[in-house]
Scaffold this motif. Structure first.
Motif, PDB file in Angstrom:
ATOM      1  N   UNK A 153      40.115 153.484 116.206  1.00 31.35           N
ATOM      2  CA  UNK A 153      41.499 153.489 115.741  1.00 31.35           C
ATOM      3  C   UNK A 153      41.754 152.279 114.858  1.00 31.35           C
ATOM      4  N   UNK A 154      42.800 152.384 114.050  1.00 32.25           N
ATOM      5  CA  UNK A 154      43.143 151.275 113.164  1.00 32.25           C
ATOM      6  C   UNK A 154      43.584 150.057 113.965  1.00 32.25           C
ATOM      7  N   UNK A 155      44.216 150.286 115.119  1.00 30.95           N
ATOM      8  CA  UNK A 155      44.642 149.143 115.942  1.00 30.95           C
ATOM      9  C   UNK A 155      43.430 148.399 116.493  1.00 30.95           C
ATOM     10  N   UNK A 156      42.398 149.130 116.848  1.00 31.55           N
ATOM     11  CA  UNK A 156      41.171 148.498 117.327  1.00 31.55           C
ATOM     12  C   UNK A 156      40.469 147.739 116.204  1.00 31.55           C
ATOM     13  N   UNK A 159      42.603 146.969 110.892  1.00 28.67           N
ATOM     14  CA  UNK A 159      42.968 147.431 109.544  1.00 28.67           C
ATOM     15  C   UNK A 159      43.077 148.945 109.582  1.00 28.67           C
ATOM     16  N   UNK A 160      43.677 149.509 108.543  1.00 27.35           N
ATOM     17  CA  UNK A 160      43.878 150.951 108.483  1.00 27.35           C
ATOM     18  C   UNK A 160      43.046 151.548 107.355  1.00 27.35           C
ATOM     19  N   UNK A 161      42.653 152.809 107.527  1.00 26.22           N
ATOM     20  CA  UNK A 161      42.049 153.521 106.399  1.00 26.22           C
ATOM     21  C   UNK A 161      43.018 153.467 105.221  1.00 26.22           C
ATOM     22  N   UNK A 162      42.570 153.200 104.013  1.00 30.90           N
ATOM     23  CA  UNK A 162      41.189 153.252 103.521  1.00 30.90           C
ATOM     24  C   UNK A 162      40.438 151.907 103.514  1.00 30.90           C
ATOM     25  N   UNK A 163      40.900 150.906 104.246  1.00 29.87           N
ATOM     26  CA  UNK A 163      40.236 149.601 104.241  1.00 29.87           C
ATOM     27  C   UNK A 163      38.782 149.758 104.699  1.00 29.87           C
ATOM     28  N   UNK A 164      37.848 149.135 103.981  1.00 26.40           N
ATOM     29  CA  UNK A 164      36.435 149.305 104.345  1.00 26.40           C
ATOM     30  C   UNK A 164      36.092 148.831 105.751  1.00 26.40           C
ATOM     31  N   UNK A 165      36.880 147.913 106.283  1.00 23.43           N
ATOM     32  CA  UNK A 165      36.545 147.334 107.590  1.00 23.43           C
ATOM     33  C   UNK A 165      36.634 148.362 108.716  1.00 23.43           C
ATOM     34  N   UNK A 166      37.519 149.357 108.586  1.00 23.36           N
ATOM     35  CA  UNK A 166      37.610 150.356 109.643  1.00 23.36           C
ATOM     36  C   UNK A 166      36.390 151.277 109.622  1.00 23.36           C
ATOM     37  N   UNK A 167      35.876 151.553 108.424  1.00 24.12           N
ATOM     38  CA  UNK A 167      34.650 152.360 108.334  1.00 24.12           C
ATOM     39  C   UNK A 167      33.441 151.559 108.827  1.00 24.12           C
ATOM     40  N   UNK A 194      38.547 156.297 100.668  1.00 28.58           N
ATOM     41  CA  UNK A 194      38.147 155.166 101.500  1.00 28.58           C
ATOM     42  C   UNK A 194      36.720 155.277 101.986  1.00 28.58           C
ATOM     43  N   UNK A 195      36.353 156.445 102.515  1.00 34.52           N
ATOM     44  CA  UNK A 195      34.992 156.658 103.024  1.00 34.52           C
ATOM     45  C   UNK A 195      33.979 156.675 101.886  1.00 34.52           C
ATOM     46  N   UNK A 196      34.339 157.323 100.787  1.00 39.01           N
ATOM     47  CA  UNK A 196      33.434 157.392  99.633  1.00 39.01           C
ATOM     48  C   UNK A 196      33.079 155.998  99.115  1.00 39.01           C
TER      49      UNK A 196
END
Length: 229
Positions: A153-156, A159-167, A194-196
Motif C-alpha cells: 500500500x502507499x501508506x506502507x 509514497x503513492x503510485x506513480x512514484x517509483x519508490x512504491x514499485x 508509473x510502472x512502465x
C-alpha cells in the motif's frame, strides 16, 4: 511482444479487480439510511463520482491529506446538491463510509475467473494507493485475499503510485525483477506510466474506453488477459 518471461503479476485493486463504484453506492445507501439522509442516491452518486476522482488525484499528488480527502469529497458533493449538513455530520458519515465500504464484496466482471486462471502460473501481488486499514478488509470480504503473495500500500511505502519508490517496495517484497513483472491497472498515470517508467511491462485496463496518450497493451475486460498471459 514475448510474454513468456513473466513470472510476477502486480494488480491495482480498486476499479481493477474490486468493483469500487458498485460497492461504494451500496455503502452510501446503508449510511444514508442509518443517518436518515434524505438524498436521492443516484443523483448523489452522479455528483460524488467526479468529485471523489478529483480528490484522489489531489491525494496522489500530496495536495490533500487522507482526512481532508474523506471530509472534502462529501462536503463538496453536499454543497453541489445544496444539501445542508454540519461538519459533525459529514465527519460521522465519512467515518461510517470507511467502515461500511468493505462490507460489500462485488468484484468486477471476470475477476475470480482470471485469478483462478493466473494463480497456478504466476505469483500475484497487489499495489494500491488505497488506505491500509480498508484494502485488506476489501480483499478478505471479497474472497480474493488467498490469491496474492504480497500487498503493497502507499501508506506502507510512504509514497503513492506513480512514484517509483512504491514499485521498488513492491518488487523488493516479492523478490521480483522488473523485466519479469507486469502491472495491470485502470489508471493510466498511476498504474501504467508509473510502472512502465520503473521497467515493468504493463497492461492498461481501459474499461472506460479512454484514449491513452501513450500506446500500451490494453484490454477492456479482465478476461482479455488470456491474450497476453
Amino acid at each position: 511482444m514475448d510474454w513468456n518471461n513473466i513470472t510476477h503479476i502486480f494488480f491495482d485493486l480498486d476499479h481493477t479487480l474490486w468493483d469500487f463504484e458498485r460497492n461504494s453506492a451500496l455503502a452510501f445507501r446503508d449510511i444514508f439510511e442509518k443517518h436518515e439522509i434524505e438524498l436521492d442516491l443516484e443523483a448523489f452518486q452522479k455528483i460524488y463520482k467526479p468529485i471523489n476522482f478529483k480528490y484522489w488525484e489531489l491525494y496522489r499528488n500530496n495536495s490533500v491529506s487522507k482526512e481532508a480527502l474523506r471530509y472534502g469529497r462529501l462536503k463538496d458533493s453536499f454543497d453541489s446538491l445544496q444539501f445542508e449538513a454540519t461538519d459533525a455530520t459529514i465527519n460521522l458519515l465519512a467515518e461510517d463510509y470507511i467502515h461500511y465500504l468493505p462490507n460489500n464484496n462485488h468484484l468486477l466482471e471476470g475477476s475470480l475467473e482470471v485469478l483462478d486462471y493466473l494463480f497456478p502460473k504466476y505469483q500475484l501481488h497487489i499495489i494500491t494507493n488505497g488506505f491500509e486499514e480498508v484494502q485488506q478488509r476489501k480483499m478478505k470480504s471479497s474472497g480474493i485475499w488467498p490469491y496474492f503473495s504480497t500487498i503493497t500500500t502507499s501508506e506502507e511505502a510512504g509514497v503513492k503510485k506513480p512514484h517509483p519508490q512504491i514499485f521498488e517496495k513492491a518488487l523488493s517484497k516479492s523478490r521480483a525483477l522488473p523485466a519479469e513483472s507486469v502491472m495491470i491497472g485502470d489508471n493510466l498515470e498511476a498504474d501504467i506510466i508509473g510502472a512502465h517508467q520503473f521497467g515493468l511491462r504493463t497492461i492498461f485496463l481501459n474499461s472506460e474506453k479512454e484514449q491513452p496518450a501513450v500506446e500500451f497493451p490494453q484490454i477492456q475486460k479482465l478476461k482479455e488477459l488470456r491474450n497476453y498471459l
